[in-house]
Enzyme design. Structure first.
Site: not given
Length: 807
Positions: A255, A333, A367, A748
């Protein structure tokens, strides 16, 4: 392996108003668009792409020291080495030297300060890869080494952060602790994880005649690569074109961390005027790139006599490595998911992004969410053992429900009944209670082998928590033979995104899936794209592609009403309202008045009638917002849910164990492609299981990674797959939000279903103390850790509960 999903299930998503469903839609679950290419070896990855005959190969010189001052770097012998064409260091960068994706802190090359083992110091371009590698080894590097900070907890205590800590709070958490019948506390270490993508970091840079560069890269974020290359070169963004056809895996590791290597290749391409090929060897890749963040979590929670959470505090400390990278959002997160599927009550959640002298840790599937969930799942087990209840009973009592349906960051949890239904159905379908009785009986008579069972739920928020990233674009072309080409901003890394987007376009235009082709993702076709991450690839890019297809479809309807139905004037408008595209035809009217026009004829006529057969689509996720100053908002458009039951058997004298059976029920709304979604659930679970059991990252005392290859780092293999593996997709529950055909993201959320394996291991160990003690078990739960936990239980007083806090 057994899979129970019915792959022929038709999705029940809403149709475009005024027309029925196309017959050639997503219900047919077409295979992955590159499946045949993959299994026949014809899928082209970066190393398979032909380069000009004079292409140059690059190797990178990396720091052997974790922290210090670069006092001397003599590259004379490197320049004289056979085959060497060019060498670059930080002084050769014409533009910006920092390639930090969000915040500064990631120099392309070290200048005088060295921050981690594996930091790039220089790069060598040579006639072939071996020559470049041999030349790199000739460099004379001297670094004044300084003590490295490798302990995230110590860094947090010393206020060594990559970004400031963040707090989310609801209610009076201190009063909740005072009022609680029981207060428990514990801490845990959650290990990191190497991405171990099968295709490593790689790129191919080609200079062009306009003093620009075209870069083929294995990246999840082409637009960011374009931006950073342009800034490093000191040119406008339009001088750089970045293309991604496919990746051989990404999982978040591409990413942000594909960009530096693309910048190096582009810089050398501009300097030499020749094509540049760069591919990191596996060992260099593992040493130089960041991992999943290791986390140190703590809780202090109060519960009533029934084990229901009243409130308390949770602290998550993320080991971020040397720079911010994406760590602020990742720690956020983890905080967002510190509740998992349970109402915390009045709670304070604190996230601390600690700085250490490691490569900058980065995005990885989930994440930060998986690391955040681990601490509350430990708490559920601990509460159960403390009160003498089954952990499933405590989990069910604490699930979000009406009256307890607002998170600690202020978001209302919709579909709470769905959480309860998933857990209840899986509880019944898996035979949880009968198996629990059988396992207790088995453990009572087995002194060495112990079985464990656990059912854990998942509630995972879907959206980028950085609001501006929740947007996507697409470019649609229809050619005069009727074939369709769609380009969008998402990247394909094996997850089937291109297949799903192609299905969407085919559905909207009433065509067979074979009529629609996806082109490579390119920054000169769809600009300013978001990364393919946060499980949002299909949600965002599918909606953008749908928007483009609807635009063209509506133009075709307007044209057809006037061109083909003039004999029905003055009522062309009524004809226009009853048009639809299905089975490769334009259909108007119904019954005896129905008329059909072949797709090819329609497109030819529209072209001759000067109708635009191209459109740009766009989509931005609605409703989401988050105020960091208050720690409150709605960061997620919706939640995806699921649950898993895992059964294990543990040899308590060796610590070895097997996962013998897994049952999964997962919520994907109305599935876009059940075959692909099932594969994502299976793969996500196995990858999560590897993170929690076998994938151990080891560094020495100087900060050098020891587990730097497949011989020392164990990812799951087919032999680790549970022999009894049952996966079902939840049916009949479309997304409550207006997502793409009421589907839900699937990339995810399944990863965290594997927490059930870790909880089952703790359950098996707890039987050594007659289920009265909740054992500490950090992750990964390797056989060594399991053995040490078993020994600790055998030596500890049977009546002591480690999680209990004296009152």
């Amino acid at each position: 392996m057994r899979t129970l999903t019915d792959l022929s299930r038709p999705p029940a998503g809403p149709e475009t108003p005024g027309r029925p469903a196309a017959q050639t839609d997503v219900r047919h679950a077409p295979a992955h668009d590159s499946a045949t290419l993959h299994v026949t070896g014809r899928a082209r990855y970066l190393d398979d792409q032909a380069a000009p005959s004079d292409a140059i190969h690059v190797a990178v010189g990396l720091s052997p020291t974790a922290r210090g001052r670069l006092t001397r770097m003599n590259l004379d012998a490197v320049r004289r080495a056979p085959g060497v064409i060019d060498i670059i260091t930080v002084v050769d960068i014409p533009g910006k030297t920092d390639v930090g994706p969000v915040f500064p802190g990631d120099p392309l090359f070290a200048d005088d300060e060295v921050r981690y083992v594996g930091q790039p110091l220089f790069a060598v371009a040579a006639t072939d890869f071996k020559a470049a590698r041999r030349a790199v080894a000739l460099a004379e590097i001297e670094i004044d080494a300084q003590p490295a900070q490798l302990d995230a907890v110590a860094a947090a205590e010393a206020e060594e952060w990559v970004r400031p800590p963040h707090v989310q709070q609801s209610g009076d958490w201190q009063q909740a602790l005072s009022d609680a019948a029981h207060v428990l506390e514990a801490e845990q270490f959650v290990g990191g994880q190497e991405h171990f993508y099968l295709e490593g970091q790689a790129c191919l840079a080609l200079p062009n005649e306009d003093d620009g560069v075209i870069v083929h890269t294995s990246s999840q974020h082409p637009s960011e690569v374009q931006k950073l290359i342009a800034e490093v070169l000191g040119v406008a963004f339009h001088a750089v074109t970045v293309e991604v056809r496919r990746m051989g895996g990404g999982f978040g590791g591409k990413e942000t961390q594909a960009a530096p290597w693309a910048c190096l290749a582009a810089l050398l391409a501009r300097r030499t005027g020749r094509a540049i090929r760069l591919r990191l060897p596996r060992g260099d890749d593992m040493r130089a790139t960041g991992k999943r963040h290791p986390f140190h979590n703590r809780y202090r929670l109060g519960v009533d006599t029934q084990g229901i959470l009243l409130g308390g505090e949770i602290t998550t400390i993320g080991d971020c490595g040397h720079s911010p990278d994406l760590s602020e959002a990742i720690v956020d997160r983890a905080m967002f998911h510190a509740d998992n599927a349970y109402s915390l009550g009045d709670a304070r959640v604190t996230g601390i992004p600690a700085r250490t002298h490691n490569p900058s840790n980065t995005a990885f599937r989930g994440f930060g969410g998986p690391q955040g969930m681990m601490i509350v799942e430990r708490a559920m087990d601990d509460i159960a053992r403390h009160l003498g209840e089954d952990p499933l009973t405590i989990r069910k009592r604490n699930l979000y429900r009406p009256g307890r349906d607002v998170t600690h960051y202020g978001q209302h949890v919709e579909q709470t009944a769905l959480l309860h239904e998933i857990v209840s159905r899986l509880e019944t379908d898996s035979g949880y209670w009968a198996r629990r009785d059988a396992i207790r009986a088995y453990n009572a008579q087995s002194s060495v082998l112990k079985k464990g069972l656990a059912l854990t739920p998942v509630k995972f928020g879907i959206s980028f928590t950085a609001k501006h990233l929740n947007q996507a674009g697409a470019l649609l072309h229809i050619y005069t033979d009727g074939s369709v080409m769609i380009n969008h901003g998402g990247t394909e890394m094996g997850q089937g995104l291109h297949t799903k987007v192609g299905q969407v376009v085919a559905r909207e235009l009433g065509l067979d899936n074979s009529t629609v082709r996806i082109s490579a993702t390119r920054t000169d076709k769809v600009p300013n794209t978001s990364p393919t991450a946060a499980s949002s690839g299909a949600d965002l890019n599918g909606m953008a592609a749908r928007n483009a297809a609807i635009q063209v479809r509506e133009r075709l309807f307007d044209f057809a009403a006037e061109h083909f139905f003039t004999d029905q004037l003055p009522e062309p408008l009524s004809v226009r309202d009853n048009m639809r595209l299905e089975d490769g035809e334009l259909v108007a009217g119904h019954g005896e008045n129905e008329r059909r026009i072949a797709w090819g004829e329609l497109i030819q006529a529209a072209y001759l009638g000067r109708v635009s057969l191209s459109a740009t689509g766009f989509y931005a996720t609605p409703l989401i917002h988050y105020d960091r100053a208050t720690g409150q908002g709605r960061p997620f458009y919706y939640y995806a849910h699921g649950a898993a039951v895992s059964e294990v058997v543990v040899d308590t004298l060796s610590g070895e164990y097997r996962v013998t059976r897994v049952d999964i029920l997962h919520d994907v709304g109305d599935s876009l492609n059940p075959a692909i979604d099932t594969g994502q659930v299976e793969g996500g679970f196995i990858q999560g299981m590897g993170w929690l059991t076998s994938e151990e990252l080891k560094w020495d005392a100087t900060g050098r990674l020891l587990s730097d290859g497949p011989a020392t780092y164990k990812i799951p293999t087919i032999g680790d797959t549970p022999p009894d593996f049952r996966v079902s997709l939840l049916e009949g529950h479309p997304n409550s939000q207006a997502s793409l055909y009421r589907s839900k993201a699937v990339g995810e959320p399944p990863f965290m279903l594997a927490i059930s394996v870790w909880s089952a291991l703790r359950d098996a160990l707890s039987s050594l103390a007659d289920y009265r003690v909740s054992p500490a078990l950090d992750t990964p739960a390797t056989p060594e850790r399991v053995l040490f936990a078993a020994q600790a239980l055998r030596q500890a007083p049977e009546t002591k509960t480690p999680a209990e806090t004296p009152r």
